[in-house]
Design an enzyme around this catalytic site. Structure first.
Site, short mmCIF file in Angstrom:
data_model
loop_
_atom_site.label_atom_id
_atom_site.label_comp_id
_atom_site.label_asym_id
_atom_site.label_seq_id
_atom_site.Cartn_x
_atom_site.Cartn_y
_atom_site.Cartn_z
N CYS A 1 13.01 -99.21 61.03
CA CYS A 1 13.97 -98.70 60.07
C CYS A 1 13.97 -99.54 58.80
O CYS A 1 14.02 -99.01 57.69
CB CYS A 1 15.37 -98.66 60.69
SG CYS A 1 16.62 -97.89 59.64
N CYS B 1 21.78 -97.93 66.70
CA CYS B 1 22.78 -97.04 66.12
C CYS B 1 22.76 -95.63 66.69
O CYS B 1 23.78 -94.94 66.67
CB CYS B 1 22.66 -96.99 64.61
SG CYS B 1 21.08 -96.38 64.00
#
Length: 359
Positions: A100, A196
């Site tokens: 990410c 997440c």
């Protein structure tokens, strides 16, 4: 003083980073990236990028009286979820936080910085930028327990040159103290400890939803191919795993390999997972110039792991140089997992990083 885009996560680290930059006289702009699914986020209490985090980030920005923007990149983030599932499906161990950073966060924030006229991007990572005559270097954070330089080893050098990590010279307790002095509303907020998009750290649930075919019952075998038991799906196991195998044995057994083609989980002894070399793909150098090979340095193969002395050389096949690098370890390491980041260091300085591969 500079105009700085502050990547605000709603946590105490990025909040204090914004506070520090403002105190130094910089013009600070706060920005929050919404990456995950709000429905999943609501189930979690220790994840990042939730609706609550966005609210906290705005509260801090209001407290500091700085401009604040929130951007929704959930659709683009789908690439990370697909990568995560594909890696497990292929018998590898993904590192979604590093991917990410590499594919989305730093790229997006730097594009936003240009649009907003900011010269730098700042984050709350526990890492440091050291200025050298020929260009900046990434270094470990002062707080060894919180150091996050490993997760930054694969971001492009061109991006690194425009980064600021204000809390990298602080220890976590000092960050909390600064938050208290500044009366920031997140002073006592718990740290995010989950991926997440993985509710309650149950990654099997994500795989079950996205790739149910990889969670079909199959055989657990030893390295000779003899059946030891039955598994609930090869993708639910990772290299080096010892707990939850459901197999009785006279000595400890570990996952040595998961095989998509045969739908098997292969177990072996700890010695079977001790290796003295591996390969690195997609090598990203965080240096002005690529060093000449071979050379000696240290390598870290997992977050929180201890760096190990090694030699780096070009991987060759039949005398022909390949794109991969070969890492030859001074001492064997346990459970070197394909798909994880291999970060190269010289002391506290990050030389670069790539992705672990096996022959």
């Amino acid at each position: 003083m500079a105009k700085v885009l502050m990547a605000m996560s709603g946590g105490v680290d990025s909040s204090v980073a914004a506070q520090m930059l403002q105190a130094e006289g910089h013009e600070v702009i706060g920005a929050f990236l919404r990456l995950g699914d709000g429905g999943h986020a609501a189930e979690k209490s220790k994840a990042c990028c939730t609706v609550e985090d966005a609210i906290d980030a705005r509260r801090v920005a209001d407290r500091l009286d700085i401009p604040f923007y929130s951007f929704n990149y959930a659709e683009r983030f789908r690439r990370i979820i697909d990568y995560f599932v594909d890696e497990y499906r292929d018998g590898r161990t993904p590192n979604p936080c590093a991917r990410c950073n590499q594919w989305i966060k730093f790229d997006v924030f730097h594009d936003l910085a240009k649009e907003l006229g900011a010269e730098y991007v700042a984050t709350g990572h526990y890492a440091r930028i050291q200025e050298e005559a020929d260009g900046p270097r990434l270094a470990r954070g002062v707080d060894g327990d919180k150091d996050q330089s490993y997760f930054l080893a694969t971001i492009p050098y061109s991006v690194l040159k425009e980064c600021i990590f204000p809390v990298g010279n602080l220890r976590k307790q000092e960050v909390r103290e600064k938050a208290g002095i500044g009366h920031l509303p997140v002073v006592d907020k718990a740290e995010s400890q989950e991926i997440c998009f993985v509710p309650a750290n149950d990654y099997r649930r994500v795989i079950r939803q996205q790739a149910p075919e990889s969670l079909v019952e199959g055989d657990i075998v030893d390295e000779s191919g003899d059946k030891l038991g039955t598994h609930e799906g090869y993708a639910a196991y990772t290299v080096g795993q010892r707990r939850g195998l459901g197999v009785a044995a006279t000595e400890p057994k570990y996952v040595v390999k998961t095989d998509r083609k045969t739908n098997q989980v292969v177990l072996g002894t700890r010695d079977s997972l001790m290796e003295d070399r591996f390969f690195v793909s997609e090598m990203n150098w965080l240096l002005p110039e690529i060093p000449r090979l071979p050379f000696d340095c240290s390598v870290q193969i997992r977050h929180g792991g201890q760096p190990q002395s090694c030699t780096i050389r070009q991987h060759t096949v039949d005398g022909v140089e390949e794109d991969w690098l070969e890492v030859i370890l001074e001492k064997p390491l346990f459970a070197i997992a394909s798909g994880q980041v291999a970060a190269l260091y010289s002391g506290d300085t990050v030389l670069g990083g790539g992705w672990i591969e096996k022959a």
